[in-house]
Design a protein around this motif. Structure first.
Motif, PDB file in Angstrom:
ATOM      1  N   SER A 147       0.851  -1.186   0.000  1.00 29.62           N
ATOM      2  CA  SER A 147       0.000   0.000   0.000  1.00 29.62           C
ATOM      3  C   SER A 147       0.882   1.230   0.000  1.00 29.62           C
ATOM      4  CB  SER A 147      -0.933   0.015   1.220  1.00 29.62           C
ATOM      5  OG  SER A 147      -0.203   0.284   2.407  1.00 29.62           O
ATOM      6  N   VAL A 148       0.266   2.390  -0.297  1.00 30.56           N
ATOM      7  CA  VAL A 148       1.032   3.615  -0.491  1.00 30.56           C
ATOM      8  C   VAL A 148       0.384   4.775   0.250  1.00 30.56           C
ATOM      9  CG1 VAL A 148       1.609   5.384  -2.221  1.00 30.56           C
ATOM     10  CG2 VAL A 148       2.037   2.969  -2.720  1.00 30.56           C
ATOM     11  N   VAL A 149       1.213   5.550   0.942  1.00 28.23           N
ATOM     12  CA  VAL A 149       0.858   6.901   1.338  1.00 28.23           C
ATOM     13  C   VAL A 149       1.631   7.807   0.379  1.00 28.23           C
ATOM     14  CG1 VAL A 149       0.884   8.657   3.142  1.00 28.23           C
ATOM     15  CG2 VAL A 149       0.533   6.253   3.740  1.00 28.23           C
ATOM     16  N   SER A 150       0.903   8.524  -0.459  1.00 34.01           N
ATOM     17  CA  SER A 150       1.500   9.328  -1.527  1.00 34.01           C
ATOM     18  C   SER A 150       1.744  10.732  -0.995  1.00 34.01           C
ATOM     19  CB  SER A 150       0.541   9.353  -2.722  1.00 34.01           C
ATOM     20  OG  SER A 150       1.112   9.940  -3.852  1.00 34.01           O
ATOM     21  N   VAL A 151       3.028  11.119  -0.906  1.00 34.94           N
ATOM     22  CA  VAL A 151       3.404  12.377  -0.264  1.00 34.94           C
ATOM     23  C   VAL A 151       4.169  13.241  -1.253  1.00 34.94           C
ATOM     24  CG1 VAL A 151       4.582  13.449   1.691  1.00 34.94           C
ATOM     25  CG2 VAL A 151       3.597  11.157   1.944  1.00 34.94           C
ATOM     26  N   GLY A 152       3.689  14.466  -1.469  1.00 36.32           N
ATOM     27  CA  GLY A 152       4.329  15.353  -2.421  1.00 36.32           C
ATOM     28  C   GLY A 152       4.668  16.693  -1.828  1.00 36.32           C
ATOM     29  N   ALA A 153       5.880  17.166  -2.089  1.00 35.11           N
ATOM     30  CA  ALA A 153       6.337  18.468  -1.623  1.00 35.11           C
ATOM     31  C   ALA A 153       6.393  19.432  -2.793  1.00 35.11           C
ATOM     32  CB  ALA A 153       7.712  18.361  -0.971  1.00 35.11           C
ATOM     33  N   SER A 154       5.704  20.557  -2.696  1.00 29.63           N
ATOM     34  CA  SER A 154       5.734  21.604  -3.714  1.00 29.63           C
ATOM     35  C   SER A 154       5.373  21.010  -5.078  1.00 29.63           C
ATOM     36  CB  SER A 154       7.103  22.285  -3.717  1.00 29.63           C
ATOM     37  OG  SER A 154       7.121  23.422  -4.545  1.00 29.63           O
ATOM     38  N   GLY A 155       6.288  21.011  -6.036  1.00 27.16           N
ATOM     39  CA  GLY A 155       6.003  20.463  -7.348  1.00 27.16           C
ATOM     40  C   GLY A 155       5.667  18.985  -7.342  1.00 27.16           C
ATOM     41  N   GLY A 156       5.951  18.312  -6.248  1.00 22.21           N
ATOM     42  CA  GLY A 156       5.548  16.909  -6.127  1.00 22.21           C
ATOM     43  C   GLY A 156       4.094  16.736  -5.748  1.00 22.21           C
ATOM     44  N   PRO A 200       1.082  17.891  -7.038  1.00 21.49           N
ATOM     45  CA  PRO A 200       0.166  17.428  -8.078  1.00 21.49           C
ATOM     46  C   PRO A 200       0.375  15.967  -8.450  1.00 21.49           C
ATOM     47  CG  PRO A 200       1.008  19.602  -8.624  1.00 21.49           C
ATOM     48  CD  PRO A 200       1.797  19.122  -7.438  1.00 21.49           C
ATOM     49  N   HIS A 201       1.621  15.513  -8.436  1.00 19.61           N
ATOM     50  CA  HIS A 201       1.911  14.131  -8.799  1.00 19.61           C
ATOM     51  C   HIS A 201       1.473  13.159  -7.707  1.00 19.61           C
ATOM     52  CE1 HIS A 201       4.660  16.699 -11.168  1.00 19.61           C
ATOM     53  NE2 HIS A 201       4.302  15.873 -12.137  1.00 19.61           N
ATOM     54  N   ALA A 202       1.542  13.589  -6.450  1.00 18.37           N
ATOM     55  CA  ALA A 202       1.020  12.757  -5.361  1.00 18.37           C
ATOM     56  C   ALA A 202      -0.477  12.554  -5.522  1.00 18.37           C
ATOM     57  CB  ALA A 202       1.325  13.411  -4.015  1.00 18.37           C
ATOM     58  N   LEU A 203      -1.188  13.605  -5.909  1.00 16.77           N
ATOM     59  CA  LEU A 203      -2.624  13.513  -6.137  1.00 16.77           C
ATOM     60  C   LEU A 203      -2.927  12.654  -7.365  1.00 16.77           C
ATOM     61  CD1 LEU A 203      -3.459  17.252  -5.455  1.00 16.77           C
ATOM     62  CD2 LEU A 203      -4.168  15.316  -4.035  1.00 16.77           C
ATOM     63  N   ALA A 204      -2.128  12.803  -8.411  1.00 16.65           N
ATOM     64  CA  ALA A 204      -2.350  12.028  -9.631  1.00 16.65           C
ATOM     65  C   ALA A 204      -2.215  10.532  -9.385  1.00 16.65           C
ATOM     66  CB  ALA A 204      -1.375  12.473 -10.714  1.00 16.65           C
ATOM     67  N   CYS A 205      -1.275  10.152  -8.533  1.00 18.19           N
ATOM     68  CA  CYS A 205      -1.112   8.728  -8.218  1.00 18.19           C
ATOM     69  C   CYS A 205      -2.349   8.181  -7.511  1.00 18.19           C
ATOM     70  CB  CYS A 205       0.132   8.519  -7.359  1.00 18.19           C
ATOM     71  SG  CYS A 205       1.678   8.541  -8.302  1.00 18.19           S
ATOM     72  N   ALA A 217      -3.826   7.075   1.193  1.00 15.26           N
ATOM     73  CA  ALA A 217      -3.895   8.448   1.690  1.00 15.26           C
ATOM     74  C   ALA A 217      -2.895   9.290   0.923  1.00 15.26           C
ATOM     75  CB  ALA A 217      -3.596   8.515   3.186  1.00 15.26           C
ATOM     76  N   VAL A 218      -3.145  10.606   0.904  1.00 19.32           N
ATOM     77  CA  VAL A 218      -2.265  11.558   0.235  1.00 19.32           C
ATOM     78  C   VAL A 218      -1.955  12.687   1.208  1.00 19.32           C
ATOM     79  CG1 VAL A 218      -1.990  13.151  -1.708  1.00 19.32           C
ATOM     80  CG2 VAL A 218      -3.344  11.058  -1.990  1.00 19.32           C
ATOM     81  N   LYS A 265     -11.982  12.916  -8.814  1.00 13.91           N
ATOM     82  CA  LYS A 265     -11.845  11.461  -8.848  1.00 13.91           C
ATOM     83  C   LYS A 265     -10.823  10.928  -7.842  1.00 13.91           C
ATOM     84  CE  LYS A 265     -13.438  10.951 -13.606  1.00 13.91           C
ATOM     85  NZ  LYS A 265     -13.151  10.432 -14.962  1.00 13.91           N
ATOM     86  N   VAL A 266     -10.248  11.816  -7.031  1.00 16.22           N
ATOM     87  CA  VAL A 266      -9.333  11.375  -5.974  1.00 16.22           C
ATOM     88  C   VAL A 266     -10.178  10.948  -4.783  1.00 16.22           C
ATOM     89  CG1 VAL A 266      -7.450  12.033  -4.437  1.00 16.22           C
ATOM     90  CG2 VAL A 266      -7.514  12.915  -6.783  1.00 16.22           C
ATOM     91  N   THR A 267     -10.324   9.653  -4.595  1.00 14.73           N
ATOM     92  CA  THR A 267     -11.201   9.129  -3.542  1.00 14.73           C
ATOM     93  C   THR A 267     -10.487   8.964  -2.209  1.00 14.73           C
ATOM     94  OG1 THR A 267     -10.744   6.865  -4.276  1.00 14.73           O
ATOM     95  CG2 THR A 267     -12.690   7.959  -5.190  1.00 14.73           C
ATOM     96  N   ALA A 268      -9.164   8.981  -2.209  1.00 18.36           N
ATOM     97  CA  ALA A 268      -8.406   8.840  -0.964  1.00 18.36           C
ATOM     98  C   ALA A 268      -8.528  10.113  -0.123  1.00 18.36           C
ATOM     99  CB  ALA A 268      -6.932   8.567  -1.275  1.00 18.36           C
ATOM    100  N   SER A 269      -8.309   9.972   1.178  1.00 21.29           N
ATOM    101  CA  SER A 269      -8.247  11.152   2.029  1.00 21.29           C
ATOM    102  C   SER A 269      -6.975  11.930   1.711  1.00 21.29           C
ATOM    103  CB  SER A 269      -8.270  10.750   3.506  1.00 21.29           C
ATOM    104  OG  SER A 269      -7.119   9.992   3.833  1.00 21.29           O
ATOM    105  N   VAL A 270      -7.077  13.252   1.730  1.00 22.27           N
ATOM    106  CA  VAL A 270      -5.954  14.120   1.381  1.00 22.27           C
ATOM    107  C   VAL A 270      -5.753  15.142   2.497  1.00 22.27           C
ATOM    108  CG1 VAL A 270      -5.009  15.764  -0.286  1.00 22.27           C
ATOM    109  CG2 VAL A 270      -6.490  13.896  -1.076  1.00 22.27           C
ATOM    110  N   LEU A 271      -4.522  15.245   2.979  1.00 25.27           N
ATOM    111  CA  LEU A 271      -4.153  16.275   3.947  1.00 25.27           C
ATOM    112  C   LEU A 271      -3.293  17.304   3.231  1.00 25.27           C
ATOM    113  CD1 LEU A 271      -4.181  17.272   6.885  1.00 25.27           C
ATOM    114  CD2 LEU A 271      -2.109  15.913   7.275  1.00 25.27           C
ATOM    115  N   LEU A 272      -3.786  18.540   3.173  1.00 29.00           N
ATOM    116  CA  LEU A 272      -3.101  19.633   2.484  1.00 29.00           C
ATOM    117  C   LEU A 272      -2.391  20.482   3.533  1.00 29.00           C
ATOM    118  CD1 LEU A 272      -6.195  20.624   0.335  1.00 29.00           C
ATOM    119  CD2 LEU A 272      -4.222  19.342  -0.511  1.00 29.00           C
ATOM    120  N   VAL A 273      -1.085  20.320   3.650  1.00 27.58           N
ATOM    121  CA  VAL A 273      -0.313  21.069   4.636  1.00 27.58           C
ATOM    122  C   VAL A 273       0.279  22.290   3.934  1.00 27.58           C
ATOM    123  CG1 VAL A 273       1.424  20.935   6.452  1.00 27.58           C
ATOM    124  CG2 VAL A 273       0.239  18.851   5.712  1.00 27.58           C
TER     125      VAL A 273
END
Length: 264
Positions: free
Chosen positions: A87-96, A98-103, A113-114, A210-218
């Protein structure tokens, strides 16, 4: 461990991560995709392995001219399949970000989770999208096309006013590795950063709804690179998003909350 998988320069925290729960790290712009020590430490605390892939045209990853944000996520899918992650927790910093959300959109059964830190929102097509950015020249040029963005890169110079005092303190201490890695990415060449900027100012190739996972926007309230309005736009567009606005942080210092975000 570092290896090439499906044309991407992939870093993993362990030689074998089959069956493991993974923190999938999406690096900022520019970076090399190396696993930074504070990312490794935060993952270790939560019992997660780390996977980080350099986006196309960064480090040893093959360039994909015209790539979209969604294209990058589709390219990461075969990497995760070969590694056999559970399983994956998709974590993106700055330019990352959008790609975390895309995954999450591309692999809903795998991404549970994202978390994004200072992520840009999809381009709106008007000047309001740039409001609050200290140095939006690269993104402005990207709107005009690849030739204009390449021309801009020939004279582009870093504007230190993008960073507040908290950012500078983070770069001097626990996130010093981020600054060093950005410098290493810059020495390789501008293609990765150019292609990122082009992708951010064009349709991302997927719908945030279409992003069904929970997303935390820090998000740092004092961010001068990607201002808080972008996090607010994402919070409205994502079906299961929580906005974590940090009043004292800028673009880099907000990463200090990685451990707390993973705990949530």
């Amino acid at each position: 461990m570092q290896r090439i998988i499906a044309g991407l320069d992939v870093h993993t925290s362990h030689d074998d991560i089959a069956g493991r729960d993974v923190l999938l790290w999406h690096h900022g712009s520019p970076q090399t995709g190396a696993i930074l020590p504070p990312v490794q430490q935060a993952a270790d605390t939560r019992g997660l392995a780390v996977v980080s892939a350099a986006r196309p045209a960064y480090a040893g990853s093959l360039r994909r001219p015209g790539r979209t944000v969604a294209d990058v996520a589709e390219g990461i899918g075969p990497v995760l399949d070969e590694l056999g992650v559970a399983s994956v927790v998709s974590v993106g910093a700055s330019g990352g970000g959008p790609h975390a959300l895309a995954c999450a959109a591309a692999m809903p059964d795998l991404v549970r989770a994202v978390i994004t830190f200072a992520s840009p929102a999809p381009f709106t097509g008007d000047d309001d999208w740039f409001a609050g950015m200290q140095a939006p020249g690269g993104l402005h040029a990207a709107v005009e096309g690849e030739a204009a963005r390449r021309l801009f890169s020939e004279t582009d110079q870093f504007d230190p006013a993008q960073f507040v005092d908290a950012d500078l303190a983070a770069l001097e201490h626990e996130w010093a590795s981020l600054g060093a890695d950005a410098g290493a990415a810059g020495e390789i060449g501008p293609d990765g950063l150019i292609d990122d900027d082009l992708a951010f100012t064009r349709p991302w190739g997927f719908e945030l709804a279409k992003v069904t996972a929970s997303v935390l926007l820090v998000q740092g309230a004092r961010d001068r690179v990607i201002p808080p309005v972008h996090a607010r736009m994402l919070a409205v567009a994502l079906p299961h998003a929580t906005l974590d606005l940090r009043p004292d942080d800028g673009h880099v210092s907000v990463l200090r909350h990685l451990g707390a975000a993973l705990a949530r």
